[in-house]
Every structure is written in C-alpha cells, then in structure tokens.
Design an enzyme around this catalytic site. Structure first.
Site, PDB file in Angstrom:
ATOM      1  N   HIS A  37      -1.572   0.180 -13.731  1.00 16.62           N
ATOM      2  CA  HIS A  37      -0.605  -1.107 -13.646  1.00 16.62           C
ATOM      3  C   HIS A  37      -0.131  -1.349 -14.956  1.00 16.62           C
ATOM      4  O   HIS A  37       0.958  -2.018 -15.227  1.00 16.62           O
ATOM      5  CB  HIS A  37      -1.916  -2.205 -13.349  1.00 16.62           C
ATOM      6  CG  HIS A  37      -2.365  -2.228 -12.059  1.00 16.62           C
ATOM      7  ND1 HIS A  37      -3.632  -1.916 -11.667  1.00 16.62           N
ATOM      8  CD2 HIS A  37      -1.875  -2.359 -10.766  1.00 16.62           C
ATOM      9  CE1 HIS A  37      -3.975  -2.042 -10.584  1.00 16.62           C
ATOM     10  NE2 HIS A  37      -2.858  -2.119  -9.681  1.00 16.62           N
ATOM     11  N   GLN A  64      -1.486  -8.335   4.446  1.00 16.07           N
ATOM     12  CA  GLN A  64      -1.173  -6.823   4.361  1.00 16.07           C
ATOM     13  C   GLN A  64      -2.338  -5.954   4.684  1.00 16.07           C
ATOM     14  O   GLN A  64      -2.446  -4.797   4.527  1.00 16.07           O
ATOM     15  CB  GLN A  64      -0.462  -6.306   3.012  1.00 16.07           C
ATOM     16  CG  GLN A  64      -1.260  -6.503   1.609  1.00 16.07           C
ATOM     17  CD  GLN A  64      -0.591  -6.091   0.554  1.00 16.07           C
ATOM     18  OE1 GLN A  64       0.274  -6.962   0.357  1.00 16.07           O
ATOM     19  NE2 GLN A  64      -0.587  -5.210  -0.149  1.00 16.07           N
ATOM     20  N   LYS A 161       3.061   5.556  -7.099  1.00 17.06           N
ATOM     21  CA  LYS A 161       1.818   5.878  -6.311  1.00 17.06           C
ATOM     22  C   LYS A 161       1.910   5.316  -4.736  1.00 17.06           C
ATOM     23  O   LYS A 161       1.480   5.922  -3.842  1.00 17.06           O
ATOM     24  CB  LYS A 161       0.865   4.966  -7.160  1.00 17.06           C
ATOM     25  CG  LYS A 161      -0.503   4.691  -6.435  1.00 17.06           C
ATOM     26  CD  LYS A 161      -1.404   6.086  -6.548  1.00 17.06           C
ATOM     27  CE  LYS A 161      -2.696   5.627  -5.612  1.00 17.06           C
ATOM     28  NZ  LYS A 161      -3.175   4.808  -4.860  1.00 17.06           N
ATOM     29  N   ASP A 162       2.615   4.336  -4.634  1.00 18.78           N
ATOM     30  CA  ASP A 162       2.898   3.498  -3.217  1.00 18.78           C
ATOM     31  C   ASP A 162       4.198   4.090  -2.710  1.00 18.78           C
ATOM     32  O   ASP A 162       5.034   3.035  -2.957  1.00 18.78           O
ATOM     33  CB  ASP A 162       2.651   2.222  -3.292  1.00 18.78           C
ATOM     34  CG  ASP A 162       1.203   1.959  -3.474  1.00 18.78           C
ATOM     35  OD1 ASP A 162       0.364   1.859  -2.676  1.00 18.78           O
ATOM     36  OD2 ASP A 162       0.551   1.845  -4.624  1.00 18.78           O
ATOM     37  N   VAL A 188       0.187   7.347 -12.593  1.00 16.17           N
ATOM     38  CA  VAL A 188      -0.829   7.514 -13.840  1.00 16.17           C
ATOM     39  C   VAL A 188      -1.981   8.061 -13.180  1.00 16.17           C
ATOM     40  O   VAL A 188      -2.539   7.762 -12.220  1.00 16.17           O
ATOM     41  CB  VAL A 188      -1.045   6.256 -14.586  1.00 16.17           C
ATOM     42  CG1 VAL A 188      -1.905   6.671 -15.695  1.00 16.17           C
ATOM     43  CG2 VAL A 188       0.215   5.928 -14.982  1.00 16.17           C
ATOM     44  N   SER A 197      -6.448   4.066  -9.044  1.00 14.32           N
ATOM     45  CA  SER A 197      -6.340   3.142  -7.925  1.00 14.32           C
ATOM     46  C   SER A 197      -7.473   2.241  -8.279  1.00 14.32           C
ATOM     47  O   SER A 197      -8.520   2.670  -8.314  1.00 14.32           O
ATOM     48  CB  SER A 197      -6.361   4.124  -6.462  1.00 14.32           C
ATOM     49  OG  SER A 197      -6.733   2.850  -5.437  1.00 14.32           O
ATOM     50  N   SER A 198      -7.194   0.968  -7.545  1.00 11.45           N
ATOM     51  CA  SER A 198      -8.318  -0.174  -7.680  1.00 11.45           C
ATOM     52  C   SER A 198      -9.271   0.255  -6.570  1.00 11.45           C
ATOM     53  O   SER A 198     -10.519  -0.050  -6.922  1.00 11.45           O
ATOM     54  CB  SER A 198      -7.613  -1.313  -7.181  1.00 11.45           C
ATOM     55  OG  SER A 198      -6.434  -1.539  -8.130  1.00 11.45           O
ATOM     56  N   ARG A 199      -9.162   1.178  -5.974  1.00 12.99           N
ATOM     57  CA  ARG A 199     -10.000   1.464  -4.803  1.00 12.99           C
ATOM     58  C   ARG A 199     -11.018   2.562  -5.219  1.00 12.99           C
ATOM     59  O   ARG A 199     -11.999   3.006  -4.575  1.00 12.99           O
ATOM     60  CB  ARG A 199      -9.450   1.680  -3.484  1.00 12.99           C
ATOM     61  CG  ARG A 199      -8.816   0.568  -2.971  1.00 12.99           C
ATOM     62  CD  ARG A 199      -8.413   0.894  -1.346  1.00 12.99           C
ATOM     63  NE  ARG A 199      -7.834  -0.303  -0.745  1.00 12.99           N
ATOM     64  CZ  ARG A 199      -6.640  -0.817  -0.481  1.00 12.99           C
ATOM     65  NH1 ARG A 199      -5.684  -0.173  -1.041  1.00 12.99           N
ATOM     66  NH2 ARG A 199      -6.630  -1.947   0.170  1.00 12.99           N
TER      67      ARG A 199
END
Ligand code: AMP
Length: 300
Positions: A37, A64, A161-162, A188, A197-199
């Site tokens: 981010h 979403q 990434k998305d 990244v 990823s936040s996940r």
C-alpha cells in the site's frame, strides 16, 4: 495529515485543494496497510508532485464480501495505518498523504444494504475471481465510483496485485468518462516472492512457508512463456504442478487470460487483442485463507 470521516468533509477538502490549483491523487485501500500500500502512496505523490494533494481512503467495504467471507474479521487498524502514513511524510521530503478518508459503512451506505444503485462491468466481473466471489466486483466498482465522486481526483493508484480489479476499473473509468488517470503499480513481494497482502497475517507458519509456491508457479509460467511456450494449457498445467508441491494448497483457479478483456485464451499470440499481453493469474486457498497473485506474460 487529516482524517476525514464524512463524504461532505472529503468533498470540501478536495474542493479546497482543487481551488488552490493542486492536482489530486486518490489511493483506495481497505486498510491494514503494508509496504505494498505504501508503495502506491509514494507513486501517487510522485504523480501529483510535492504541491499535489494525496488522499488514502481506508474503508472495509461490506458490499464486496460475499456471505461467509472474512468481512467481520478483516483487520481494522486505523491508528497503525495513520502512523505508517505519517512516518512516510517524515521519511521523504515530498511527504506521503495529506488526508486519510475513513468513512463508516453507515456514511457510505446511508440507505442501508444492499444499495439500490450499483455499477457493474458485465463480463469482466465474471471471470477469474468473479466465478468464486459472485457480486464482488460489483461491490468494488460501486464503492470506487463513490470514492471517485467524494474525492474527484485527477489520478487514482491501484495495485497490479489485484489485476482483475485494475482492468475492470480501467474499463469503468473510460466507459463512464470519469476523466481520471488510472495508474497501476507493480506487485510488491516478500523476499521469498510471496505478494504482500493484508490477508497473509491469517496464515499459520506452515501455510506461510508453503505459500511461496504461488509466485514460483507464476515465475515458472513467465519463464516458460519467455522460452517460447505458446500453449495456455501447457502453462496452466505447469503452474498446477508447482502448486501441487504444497500439500496444504487448494486451487481455486489457475488461468491464462487476455490482459485487457480477461477472457481465457488457448494460444499466446503476438498479434493478440492486447498486443501480445496476457495475464497468468491464480487463486489458492490455504485453510480458510484465499490468496491471489498474477504476472504479466508478454509475447515479443
Ligand atoms: P486492499 O487494501 O487489499 O483493498 O488493497 C488496496 C490497494 O493496494 C489495491 O489497489 C491493491 O491492488 C493494492 N495492493 C495490495 N497489495 C499489494 C501489493 N503486494 N503490491 C502492490 N499493490 C498492492
């Protein structure tokens, strides 16, 4: 750096900046900010310059997430996010973000859920992640439209990434004539190749160790395509073999698609509709955690 909680505050702040002749950039996120981010925020700052105005939105958008997904447990870390953005300001002279836009769900959906008014980009939202996450991209395009209207930026920065989200938002922006420049920032990655990823924080240590197969599969496909492999099925097979090396991995999809339309392809061709650009993309579950990753394949 200010934190704005209402659409009216965001619109007033953006109007002030615009009237002062500043270019505006928006970086939409769901928070739990990581280096991926922050790279987007740096890119946004570069695009509008030191005199420009950068807003980072932090909003975990309920529309979403499908029922049963991780909406409730998605990490919400606004204080840490603000601190990370504030640090970015002191790190490089040009500064990071001017404003954080962190509205509540009630603020964004004043008439409750589901909203009656949505934005849908038809076919593109049904391929890849759209197949296992029905309604996901309609949620994304609708909320990004609302963020665009709240901020009315000149530039908006999203991560490659998305990749499906980025392609859909590019199409939406052009089709609706928003007049906003959509910038895609490269993925990244951690040192071992795992995309940030936040996940990733949901992964157990063993799942984290095995998750390296995602990027390895994509790099293998990239290498094979670079060596002249033109069969999309052969590339899909190669990626599946790499992923099968991780016993905890459960494939959602492994695909090779046209980079712009996202339609599945059979053969990689230099003269393809996207000028020889394709996307190798995958989604893989480790326990309850679904990870996505992708790489661009170019036929020269
Ligand atoms: P999210 O908070 O997951 O909705 O992501 C917000 C934005 O950050 C999206 O445009 C993502 O594509 C982007 N992003 C997330 N992870 C990465 C990464 N590892 N590299 C580059 N961009 C990323």
């Amino acid at each position: 750096m200010q934190t704005l909680h209402t659409v009216a505050e965001m619109q007033a702040e953006a109007d002030r900046a615009r009237c002062a002749g500043r270019r505006l950039a928006l970086v939409p996120t769901m928070g739990a900010l990581h280096e991926g981010h922050l790279a987007l925020v740096r890119e946004a700052r570069q695009r509008v310059g030191p005199e420009g105005h950068v807003t980072v939105s932090v909003f975990v958008n309920p529309t979403q997430f499908a029922p049963g997904e991780d909406y409730e447990r998605y990490p919400r870390t606004l204080d840490a996010d603000r601190a990370a953005l504030a640090e970015l300001v002191s790190e490089d002279g040009a500064g990071g973000a001017d404003a954080v836009f962190a509205p509540s769900a009630e603020e964004m959906y004043p008439f409750g859920l589901p909203p009656l008014t949505t934005v849908r980009v038809a076919e593109m939202g049904r391929y890849l992640c759209g197949a296992s996450r029905p309604g996901h991209f309609e949620g994304v395009t609708s909320v990004v439209t609302k963020l665009f209207l709240a901020c009315r930026p000149d530039v908006a920065v999203f991560g490659q990434k998305d990749a499906q989200q980025l392609a859909i938002l590019r199409r939406m922006t052009r089709e609706l004539g928003f007049g906003i420049e959509i910038v895609g920032h490269p993925i990244v990655r951690e040192k071992d190749g795992l995309a940030l990823s936040s996940r990733n924080r949901y992964l157990s240590p063993e799942e984290r160790r095995q998750a390296v197969v995602l990027s390895r599969a994509l790099f293998a496909a990239g290498h094979a395509a670079g060596q002249g492999e033109r069969s999309a099925d052969a590339l899909r097979q190669l990626m599946r073999e790499q992923i099968a090396l991780a016993p905890l991995a459960e494939v959602d999809y492994v695909e090779v698609v046209d980079a712009d339309s996202l339609a599945p392809v059979e053969t990689l061709e230099k003269e393809g509709p996207s000028g020889g650009r394709y996307l190798a993309a995958l989604a893989v579950r480790f326990g309850g955690t679904r990870l996505i990753d992708n790489t661009t394949l170019r036929v020269a």
